[in-house]
Scaffold this motif. Structure first.
Motif, PDB file in Angstrom:
ATOM      1  N   SER A 150       0.834  -1.194   0.000  1.00 53.52           N
ATOM      2  CA  SER A 150       0.000   0.000   0.000  1.00 53.52           C
ATOM      3  C   SER A 150       0.868   1.243   0.000  1.00 53.52           C
ATOM      4  N   TYR A 151       0.349   2.323  -0.558  1.00 49.94           N
ATOM      5  CA  TYR A 151       1.131   3.557  -0.671  1.00 49.94           C
ATOM      6  C   TYR A 151       1.199   4.245   0.682  1.00 49.94           C
ATOM      7  N   SER A 152       2.374   4.729   1.006  1.00 44.59           N
ATOM      8  CA  SER A 152       2.563   5.499   2.228  1.00 44.59           C
ATOM      9  C   SER A 152       3.351   6.740   1.878  1.00 44.59           C
ATOM     10  N   SER A 153       2.992   7.878   2.457  1.00 36.45           N
ATOM     11  CA  SER A 153       3.688   9.121   2.164  1.00 36.45           C
ATOM     12  C   SER A 153       5.130   9.034   2.637  1.00 36.45           C
ATOM     13  N   PRO A 154       6.030   9.782   1.993  1.00 35.28           N
ATOM     14  CA  PRO A 154       7.447   9.733   2.382  1.00 35.28           C
ATOM     15  C   PRO A 154       7.632  10.124   3.846  1.00 35.28           C
ATOM     16  N   LEU A 155       8.531   9.458   4.502  1.00 29.91           N
ATOM     17  CA  LEU A 155       8.857   9.739   5.894  1.00 29.91           C
ATOM     18  C   LEU A 155      10.272  10.288   5.976  1.00 29.91           C
ATOM     19  N   PHE A 156      10.490  11.237   6.854  1.00 33.01           N
ATOM     20  CA  PHE A 156      11.803  11.838   7.024  1.00 33.01           C
ATOM     21  C   PHE A 156      12.854  10.788   7.364  1.00 33.01           C
ATOM     22  N   GLY A 157      12.497   9.829   8.230  1.00 30.91           N
ATOM     23  CA  GLY A 157      13.436   8.783   8.631  1.00 30.91           C
ATOM     24  C   GLY A 157      13.429   7.577   7.729  1.00 30.91           C
ATOM     25  N   GLY A 158      12.505   7.532   6.788  1.00 32.87           N
ATOM     26  CA  GLY A 158      12.434   6.403   5.875  1.00 32.87           C
ATOM     27  C   GLY A 158      11.735   5.203   6.476  1.00 32.87           C
ATOM     28  N   HIS A 159      11.369   4.273   5.610  1.00 35.76           N
ATOM     29  CA  HIS A 159      10.747   3.023   6.044  1.00 35.76           C
ATOM     30  C   HIS A 159      11.848   1.979   6.228  1.00 35.76           C
ATOM     31  N   GLN A 160      12.584   2.109   7.297  1.00 30.49           N
ATOM     32  CA  GLN A 160      13.685   1.185   7.570  1.00 30.49           C
ATOM     33  C   GLN A 160      13.128  -0.159   8.014  1.00 30.49           C
ATOM     34  N   SER A 161      13.575  -1.226   7.370  1.00 35.53           N
ATOM     35  CA  SER A 161      13.120  -2.561   7.765  1.00 35.53           C
ATOM     36  C   SER A 161      13.914  -3.023   8.981  1.00 35.53           C
ATOM     37  N   TRP A 162      13.403  -4.077   9.646  1.00 35.99           N
ATOM     38  CA  TRP A 162      14.105  -4.602  10.813  1.00 35.99           C
ATOM     39  C   TRP A 162      15.451  -5.204  10.422  1.00 35.99           C
ATOM     40  N   LYS A 163      15.526  -5.790   9.220  1.00 39.22           N
ATOM     41  CA  LYS A 163      16.800  -6.350   8.761  1.00 39.22           C
ATOM     42  C   LYS A 163      17.804  -5.228   8.483  1.00 39.22           C
ATOM     43  N   GLN A 164      17.340  -4.156   7.850  1.00 37.19           N
ATOM     44  CA  GLN A 164      18.236  -3.028   7.605  1.00 37.19           C
ATOM     45  C   GLN A 164      18.755  -2.455   8.921  1.00 37.19           C
ATOM     46  N   ARG A 165      17.874  -2.376   9.898  1.00 37.87           N
ATOM     47  CA  ARG A 165      18.302  -1.878  11.205  1.00 37.87           C
ATOM     48  C   ARG A 165      19.370  -2.775  11.797  1.00 37.87           C
ATOM     49  N   ASP A 166      19.157  -4.090  11.736  1.00 39.64           N
ATOM     50  CA  ASP A 166      20.121  -5.024  12.312  1.00 39.64           C
ATOM     51  C   ASP A 166      21.459  -4.954  11.579  1.00 39.64           C
ATOM     52  N   ASP A 167      21.420  -4.839  10.261  1.00 40.87           N
ATOM     53  CA  ASP A 167      22.649  -4.785   9.472  1.00 40.87           C
ATOM     54  C   ASP A 167      23.439  -3.494   9.731  1.00 40.87           C
ATOM     55  N   SER A 168      22.737  -2.430  10.101  1.00 35.40           N
ATOM     56  CA  SER A 168      23.412  -1.144  10.280  1.00 35.40           C
ATOM     57  C   SER A 168      24.364  -1.151  11.477  1.00 35.40           C
ATOM     58  N   PHE A 169      24.202  -2.099  12.390  1.00 31.67           N
ATOM     59  CA  PHE A 169      25.089  -2.194  13.553  1.00 31.67           C
ATOM     60  C   PHE A 169      26.347  -3.018  13.275  1.00 31.67           C
ATOM     61  N   LYS A 170      26.444  -3.607  12.096  1.00 34.92           N
ATOM     62  CA  LYS A 170      27.594  -4.428  11.728  1.00 34.92           C
ATOM     63  C   LYS A 170      28.584  -3.556  10.962  1.00 34.92           C
ATOM     64  N   LEU A 171      29.647  -3.157  11.611  1.00 31.84           N
ATOM     65  CA  LEU A 171      30.565  -2.177  11.042  1.00 31.84           C
ATOM     66  C   LEU A 171      31.389  -2.763   9.902  1.00 31.84           C
ATOM     67  N   LYS A 172      31.463  -1.960   8.860  1.00 33.94           N
ATOM     68  CA  LYS A 172      32.315  -2.267   7.701  1.00 33.94           C
ATOM     69  C   LYS A 172      33.043  -0.991   7.298  1.00 33.94           C
ATOM     70  N   SER A 173      34.028  -1.133   6.439  1.00 37.96           N
ATOM     71  CA  SER A 173      34.804   0.022   6.015  1.00 37.96           C
ATOM     72  C   SER A 173      33.929   1.068   5.337  1.00 37.96           C
ATOM     73  N   SER A 174      32.997   0.593   4.524  1.00 38.93           N
ATOM     74  CA  SER A 174      32.078   1.498   3.834  1.00 38.93           C
ATOM     75  C   SER A 174      30.644   1.127   4.224  1.00 38.93           C
ATOM     76  N   MET A 175      29.884   2.108   4.700  1.00 40.53           N
ATOM     77  CA  MET A 175      28.539   1.859   5.205  1.00 40.53           C
ATOM     78  C   MET A 175      27.531   2.739   4.466  1.00 40.53           C
ATOM     79  N   LYS A 176      26.325   2.190   4.265  1.00 43.07           N
ATOM     80  CA  LYS A 176      25.196   2.961   3.757  1.00 43.07           C
ATOM     81  C   LYS A 176      24.013   2.697   4.674  1.00 43.07           C
TER      82      LYS A 176
END
Length: 500
Positions: A150-176
């Protein structure tokens, strides 16, 4: 028989002179010590003798009172909110530690800051601090507007998934990572402000939202710091209108607006429904608002800075080779205790704080203990001193994502992000008494008031009251948490302070 009686009487009579002689001998001894009582100087000797005893007694009492007075002054000076008096107290003394052990003194509210003597002599590092784990950080800017089909209006923080959140804590040389500022998500700056902040390498930043404060002018700022730093006050349109009604706002030749030393930076289209959460954008994402900045000092809008910012960078970053500095919380070290305090003081909806904490508990966050490598899991977030390194920028993004996803009480999220980074993020947590000596606190123009702060159960969010749920941030916007939280039991909390 008469002879016997006469003999006994004669014997007693014969002994009387001996007793008389003995008595005279004893009295003679007293006269030897005290003198003749019949003499004219005897009363004077008695008076002198009693006077000496009384003098010694009074002297002892006065000495004890003096010791007590010094002890009480020591306690009072250690507890005083005045910087000068608090500085008199020697926190390293045996007496202080003894009094602290006895519970007669608590850590001081204010204490002197070991600042350098002259801002003109402070040496600014020529190179950036090296980053060990992260070399570069980039950000998602296009939001996934399709959620669950379903369509949802853009959010300032984005629609971050739980997997994306978990992956963001795993440090690498280059991160997005997600880090706010999604396209069409709000928090827009005007072109004139974007151009102005491009030249800002050293920043003192503050923010006012929903008209809760007016700008307070920093004091004790050296001429060197006035030339070196940009003083940037981030506001929304409501606050700008309020400021113009109450203080003088001048306009420069480029259209920039100023209140004293502060350059006003207007954020149009606030990204969230709640002013508290809007205030976290410039506070935590300073590096995104001012991308050219090398160093920044954040101070809440209700505070008046009274320490030279260059001396702050020297004290809290360069002297100890730190890149991130924040103060220790006055009362709490344990996140769960801080959460309990927030519920009792109605800082946010109680059931949403509980859900927030249950997720952290499920993900393994233990209550703070001396075995942890940090002084505390709970900071005083009103002042943050940072070098804008890649790792610090990443930490700010991850911290903001927690504030965006859960509750706007950022003190509940700081220690969790530190925990998830497994000790790879290093920071300097300085004493709370120094923190209180950096600023003068001013009252808000009015009290914060939000219906969501009074919610006591999740049932209140249902039905016609669903408007209580923030439409652009917070819990409830994304897919349900991928675990059963009903069985999670929060650690018991020992309320050891007035705030708790």
């Amino acid at each position: 028989m008469d002879n016997d009686v006469h003999h006994s009487v004669s014997l007693r009579a014969s002994r009387r002179p001996e007793r008389l002689n003995n008595n005279l001998h004893i009295k003679g001894g007293d006269d030897f010590l005290d003198g003749d009582k019949s003499s004219s100087d005897y009363p004077i000797k008695v008076i002198w003798k009693r006077g000496i005893v009384r003098l010694l007694l009074v002297g002892g009492i006065l000495w004890m009172l003096l010791i007590l007075a010094v002890l009480l002054f020591h306690i009072w000076s250690c507890q005083s909110s005045l910087v000068f008096l608090s500085a008199i107290c020697n926190k390293d003394s045996t007496i202080y530690h003894m009094l602290h052990t006895m519970g007669l003194v608590t850590p001081p509210h204010r204490c002197s800051i070991p600042l350098a003597n002259d801002p003109e002599k402070v040496v600014i590092p020529e190179k950036k601090s090296p980053s060990k784990f992260v070399q570069s950080v980039s950000y998602f800017e296009e939001d996934d507007t399709n959620t669950n089909g379903s369509y949802s209006s853009p959010l300032f923080g984005g629609h971050q998934s739980w997997k994306q959140r978990d992956d963001s804590f795993k440090l690498k040389s280059s991160m997005k990572v997600h880090c706010g500022f999604m396209r069409d998500g709000g928090a827009d700056m005007s072109l004139k402000d974007i151009e102005y902040v491009k030249k800002c390498k050293f920043v003192v930043a503050s923010g006012i939202f929903d008209g809760y404060d007016t700008p307070h002018q920093p004091s004790n700022v050296s001429p060197r710091s006035k030339k070196l730093f940009c003083f940037l006050m981030v506001v929304d349109e409501i606050s700008l209108d309020f400021i113009k009604q109450n203080v003088t706002v001048r306009e420069d030749n480029d259209g920039g607006e100023w209140v004293g030393i502060w350059r006003i930076i207007l954020l149009k289209n606030p990204p969230y429904d709640e002013p508290r959460r809007n205030g976290k954008v410039p506070k935590i994402l300073t590096h995104r608002l001012f991308p050219q900045a090398l160093y920044s000092i954040w101070i809440d809008g209700k505070m008046e800075l009274i320490v030279d910012p260059l001396l702050m960078l020297e004290r809290y970053l360069w002297r100890g080779k730190h890149t991130f500095a924040i103060a220790q919380h006055k009362h709490h070290k344990n996140i769960y205790e801080e959460a309990d305090s927030n519920k009792r003081r109605k800082r946010y909806a109680r059931p949403l704080i509980d859900r927030h904490m249950k997720i952290y508990r499920y993900e393994g966050l233990e209550p703070w203990s001396p075995l942890k490598q940090t002084k505390s899991d709970v900071p005083e977030g009103a002042i943050i001193i940072r070098e804008h390194t890649a790792l610090n920028n990443l930490f700010n993004c991850l911290w903001f994502n927690e504030v965006n996803l859960f509750t706007p009480r950022d003190q509940l999220s700081f220690g969790f992000v530190v925990y998830r980074l497994k000790g790879q993020f290093k920071f300097f947590m300085f004493p709370n008494c120094e923190y209180n000596s950096i600023f003068i606190l001013h009252p808000h123009t009015r009290e914060h008031s939000s219906k969501i702060e009074w919610v006591k159960s999740l049932n209140e969010f249902k039905g016609n009251n669903s408007g209580l749920i923030e439409s652009r941030g917070g819990l409830g916007l994304w897919s349900p948490y991928p675990a059963d939280l009903n069985s999670v039991v929060l650690p018991p909390v020992a309320r050891t302070s007035k705030a708790g």
